[in-house]
Design a protein around this motif. Structure first.
Motif, mmCIF file in Angstrom:
data_model
loop_
_atom_site.group_PDB
_atom_site.id
_atom_site.type_symbol
_atom_site.label_atom_id
_atom_site.label_comp_id
_atom_site.label_asym_id
_atom_site.label_seq_id
_atom_site.Cartn_x
_atom_site.Cartn_y
_atom_site.Cartn_z
ATOM 1 N N THR A 374 -11.125 2.640 10.810
ATOM 2 C CA THR A 374 -12.734 2.862 9.713
ATOM 3 C C THR A 374 -11.197 3.014 8.138
ATOM 4 N N PHE A 375 -10.354 4.036 7.957
ATOM 5 C CA PHE A 375 -9.476 3.956 6.769
ATOM 6 C C PHE A 375 -9.199 2.897 5.925
ATOM 7 N N SER A 376 -8.465 1.946 6.877
ATOM 8 C CA SER A 376 -7.762 0.552 6.948
ATOM 9 C C SER A 376 -9.394 -0.494 6.752
ATOM 10 N N TYR A 377 -10.135 -0.986 7.513
ATOM 11 C CA TYR A 377 -10.634 -1.481 7.170
ATOM 12 C C TYR A 377 -11.746 -0.950 5.650
ATOM 13 N N ASP A 378 -12.192 -0.289 5.534
ATOM 14 C CA ASP A 378 -13.061 0.261 4.696
ATOM 15 C C ASP A 378 -12.104 -0.709 3.329
ATOM 16 N N PHE A 379 -10.539 0.142 3.479
ATOM 17 C CA PHE A 379 -9.506 0.114 1.918
ATOM 18 C C PHE A 379 -9.179 -1.661 2.177
ATOM 19 N N PHE A 380 -9.435 -2.682 3.376
ATOM 20 C CA PHE A 380 -9.793 -4.191 3.251
ATOM 21 C C PHE A 380 -10.755 -4.388 2.358
ATOM 22 N N GLU A 381 -11.570 -4.315 3.317
ATOM 23 C CA GLU A 381 -12.927 -4.193 2.004
ATOM 24 C C GLU A 381 -12.807 -4.142 1.176
ATOM 25 N N ALA A 382 -12.920 -3.536 0.250
ATOM 26 C CA ALA A 382 -12.632 -3.023 -1.408
ATOM 27 C C ALA A 382 -11.800 -3.981 -1.525
ATOM 28 N N LEU A 383 -10.454 -4.842 -0.964
ATOM 29 C CA LEU A 383 -9.318 -5.565 -1.981
ATOM 30 C C LEU A 383 -10.214 -6.652 -2.078
ATOM 31 N N SER A 384 -10.985 -6.965 -0.543
ATOM 32 C CA SER A 384 -12.065 -8.041 -0.597
ATOM 33 C C SER A 384 -11.990 -8.356 -1.692
ATOM 34 N N HIS A 385 -13.497 -7.570 -1.781
ATOM 35 C CA HIS A 385 -14.963 -7.240 -2.473
ATOM 36 C C HIS A 385 -14.165 -7.859 -3.994
ATOM 37 N N VAL A 386 -12.921 -7.155 -4.323
ATOM 38 C CA VAL A 386 -12.053 -7.309 -5.956
ATOM 39 C C VAL A 386 -11.509 -9.020 -5.898
ATOM 40 N N ARG A 387 -10.979 -8.791 -4.598
ATOM 41 C CA ARG A 387 -11.246 -11.035 -4.835
ATOM 42 C C ARG A 387 -12.157 -11.301 -4.995
ATOM 43 N N SER A 388 -12.917 -11.169 -4.239
ATOM 44 C CA SER A 388 -13.680 -12.368 -4.494
ATOM 45 C C SER A 388 -14.756 -12.184 -6.054
ATOM 46 N N GLN A 389 -14.559 -11.070 -6.243
ATOM 47 C CA GLN A 389 -15.375 -10.478 -7.853
ATOM 48 C C GLN A 389 -14.429 -11.285 -8.713
ATOM 49 N N SER A 390 -12.965 -11.673 -8.349
ATOM 50 C CA SER A 390 -11.717 -12.129 -9.606
ATOM 51 C C SER A 390 -11.238 -13.312 -9.114
ATOM 52 N N ARG A 391 -12.028 -15.047 -8.937
ATOM 53 C CA ARG A 391 -10.893 -15.763 -8.512
ATOM 54 C C ARG A 391 -10.101 -16.086 -9.068
ATOM 55 N N GLY A 392 -9.861 -15.767 -10.700
ATOM 56 C CA GLY A 392 -8.972 -16.331 -11.052
ATOM 57 C C GLY A 392 -7.211 -16.175 -10.682
ATOM 58 N N SER A 393 -6.418 -16.706 -11.718
ATOM 59 C CA SER A 393 -5.089 -15.725 -11.139
ATOM 60 C C SER A 393 -4.824 -14.848 -11.337
ATOM 61 N N ALA A 394 -4.037 -14.129 -10.728
ATOM 62 C CA ALA A 394 -3.604 -12.506 -10.818
ATOM 63 C C ALA A 394 -2.082 -12.258 -10.338
ATOM 64 N N HIS A 395 -1.888 -10.418 -10.880
ATOM 65 C CA HIS A 395 -0.947 -10.509 -10.172
ATOM 66 C C HIS A 395 -1.503 -9.045 -9.668
ATOM 67 N N TRP A 396 -1.068 -8.767 -8.714
ATOM 68 C CA TRP A 396 -1.368 -7.348 -8.101
ATOM 69 C C TRP A 396 -0.093 -6.205 -7.825
ATOM 70 N N ALA A 397 -0.562 -5.439 -7.939
ATOM 71 C CA ALA A 397 0.868 -4.028 -8.119
ATOM 72 C C ALA A 397 0.031 -2.718 -7.122
ATOM 73 N N ILE A 398 0.306 -2.752 -6.173
ATOM 74 C CA ILE A 398 0.023 -2.529 -5.082
ATOM 75 C C ILE A 398 0.596 -0.835 -4.617
ATOM 76 N N THR A 399 0.478 0.147 -4.892
ATOM 77 C CA THR A 399 1.449 1.329 -4.232
ATOM 78 C C THR A 399 0.878 2.466 -3.493
ATOM 79 N N THR A 400 1.748 2.262 -2.058
ATOM 80 C CA THR A 400 1.012 3.177 -1.426
ATOM 81 C C THR A 400 2.282 3.997 -0.713
ATOM 82 N N GLY A 401 1.920 4.606 -0.165
ATOM 83 C CA GLY A 401 2.983 6.341 0.819
ATOM 84 C C GLY A 401 2.773 6.274 2.335
ATOM 85 N N ASN A 402 3.294 6.163 3.018
ATOM 86 C CA ASN A 402 3.208 6.343 4.128
ATOM 87 C C ASN A 402 3.109 7.818 5.211
ATOM 88 N N ARG A 403 1.600 7.572 5.501
ATOM 89 C CA ARG A 403 2.176 8.943 5.901
ATOM 90 C C ARG A 403 1.299 8.969 7.683
#
Length: 462
Positions: A374-403
């Motif tokens: 459920t978390f992974s899907y919600d995270f995927f949905e969030a990033l999908s929505h962000v990308r759909s709102q801004s279709r131009g050129s972009a660089h992404w830097a995403i910091t994560t930790g593995n629990r």
């Protein structure tokens, strides 16, 4: 004649496309090189701890799991150096505004999103400082009022208030609340509410050694008559930080950036976009559902009960403030409804998630699998929505930790990479950072704690 002249524009288009492709390749090469240099030789400032790790506005409030300012600034600089384009910065999990402050220092327009009203309020306070709010005058109004208010009324009540604040402490907090409400300028009030929130954190009966609401030992309760001195100390430190920020950054900056803070679930946010502007997304999402990782909602609950609704960010909802768990339940992974369907989607999106899923099924860790799905899907949905709102050129830097979940390592860094690639992004490189210190032991009752972070850097074409 017509045919011959028709070829000229086509040739020009081809030449321009080839030139643009060559420029893009050169830019990617420069950024690749910069990322590799940072990977092989990470600056010592990335591991700095103590007061200097979060100078000026970065330290207005002790918010959970704050990003490393210098690291985010270095990443933004690396992208700016390689693109040479007009850029704006976006953080869809803005927290207390580390990325926002680094963007503002560089004069870059910024959009930040967070479901937590306290996070959005702190960001609005920092934006108010950047825009010139007269915090000194506001502070003088509050201090003058506190010298005269001797009323013994309690202005705020909520469930279990006595557990966290004695009547005497609540009287002092009510005086402080009334004093801040007298400040006529709302941007300045937001800065003072940030100082107030830090005072609540330090003076409530909840332990400060954890972000969850856990009662202190009675012998460790803060005496009620310490509430106002604690606030005055916090306020003095706030004024010092404001002065330092303006001296070091605002006075030397070429332009004042436009800042937009959206208090909303990122999956529902309306994000303005401009195809002429290159987007730099710099963020650190939660590393799992808030209830089993960092309870941002619990951390914020007490302060939010005291701040008047009129000064909370637009978008703050009563439902999210109804109890200590409401905000965390509304955040990514907060509900395990439709876990099977979400699992099926993520198994198609992310091979790394599928590998975790197979291990969890083999180990019979169904509950852990539902949480991660459920978390992974919600995270995927969030990033999908962000990308759909801004279709131009972009660089992404995403910091994560593995629990870990159910004793099995959750490869969030690899899942993030899979999601980015699924959305059309091209990974450029990743940065590794060992966490220099933690406020919690390397193991707790729920498993191993996170001791390292990975920052994925990727690019999107227009």
């Amino acid at each position: 004649m017509n045919i011959r002249f028709a070829k000229a524009p086509l040739l020009s288009i081809c030449l321009n496309s080839a030139k643009k492709a060559m420029i893009n390749r050169a830019a990617r090469t420069r950024l690749n090189s910069r990322i590799q240099q940072l990977t092989l030789n990470p600056p010592s400032s990335w591991s700095t701890v103590g007061a200097e790790a979060r100078p000026s506005l970065h330290g207005l409030l002790r918010y959970p799991a704050m990003m490393v300012p210098k690291m985010q600034g270095d990443i933004i600089d690396a992208v700016l150096d390689s693109t040479g384009a007009s850029c704006r910065v976006l953080d869809p999990f803005v927290g207390s505004g580390t990325t926002m402050t680094e963007a503002a220092i560089r004069g870059l327009d910024f959009t930040g999103i967070d479901i937590n009203p306290l996070a959005a309020l702190v960001c609005e306070a920092k934006a108010a400082v950047d825009a010139g709010a007269d915090v000194q005058v506001a502070a003088e109004i509050v201090i003058r009022y506190l010298r005269t208010d001797i009323r013994e009324t309690i202005d705020v009540e909520f469930d279990n208030r006595l557990k966290w604040f004695s009547d005497e402490a609540a009287i002092y907090l009510s005086r402080l609340r009334r004093a801040i409400e007298l400040v006529p300028d709302q941007p300045s009030r937001k800065v003072l509410w940030t100082a107030f929130s830090e005072t609540v954190r330090k003076s409530s009966n909840s332990r400060t050694s954890t972000y969850k609401l856990h009662i202190r030992e009675e012998s460790d309760f803060i005496k009620a008559d310490r509430v106002l001195p604690i606030f005055e100390d916090v306020l003095r430190e706030t004024l010092r930080r404001v002065e330092r920020y303006r001296r070091e950054h605002v006075s030397t900056r070429s332009r004042r950036p436009k800042v937009e803070i959206i208090c909303c679930d990122v999956r529902r946010a309306s994000i303005a976009s401009d195809l002429r502007t290159h987007e730099i997304l710099v963020t650190s999402p939660p590393y799992g559902d808030n209830q089993t990782t960092i309870p941002y909602g619990q951390f914020s609950y007490l302060a939010l009960q005291w701040i008047p609704n009129r000064d909370l960010p637009v978008g703050a909802t009563p439902e999210h403030l109804a109890n200590t768990h409401a905000l965390d339940s509304a955040s990514l992974g907060g509900s395990k409804l439709d876990a099977l369907e979400k699992h099926s989607v993520m198994a198609m999106v992310s091979p790394s998630f599928l590998t975790f899923s197979e291990a969890a099924i083999k180990a019979r860790k169904e509950d852990a699998l539902r949480k991660v799905a459920t978390f992974s899907y919600d995270f995927f949905e969030a990033l999908s929505h962000v990308r759909s709102q801004s279709r131009g050129s972009a660089h992404w830097a995403i910091t994560t930790g593995n629990r870990t979940s159910g004793g099995i390592k959750v490869p969030l860094d690899a899942i993030s990479r899979d999601i980015v690639e699924f959305l059309g992004g091209t990974p450029i490189g990743s940065l590794q950072r060992r966490l220099p210190s933690k406020r919690m032991p390397s193991r707790n009752s729920m498993g191993e704690m996170i001791t390292a972070e990975t920052t994925l850097v990727a690019e999107f074409g227009q």
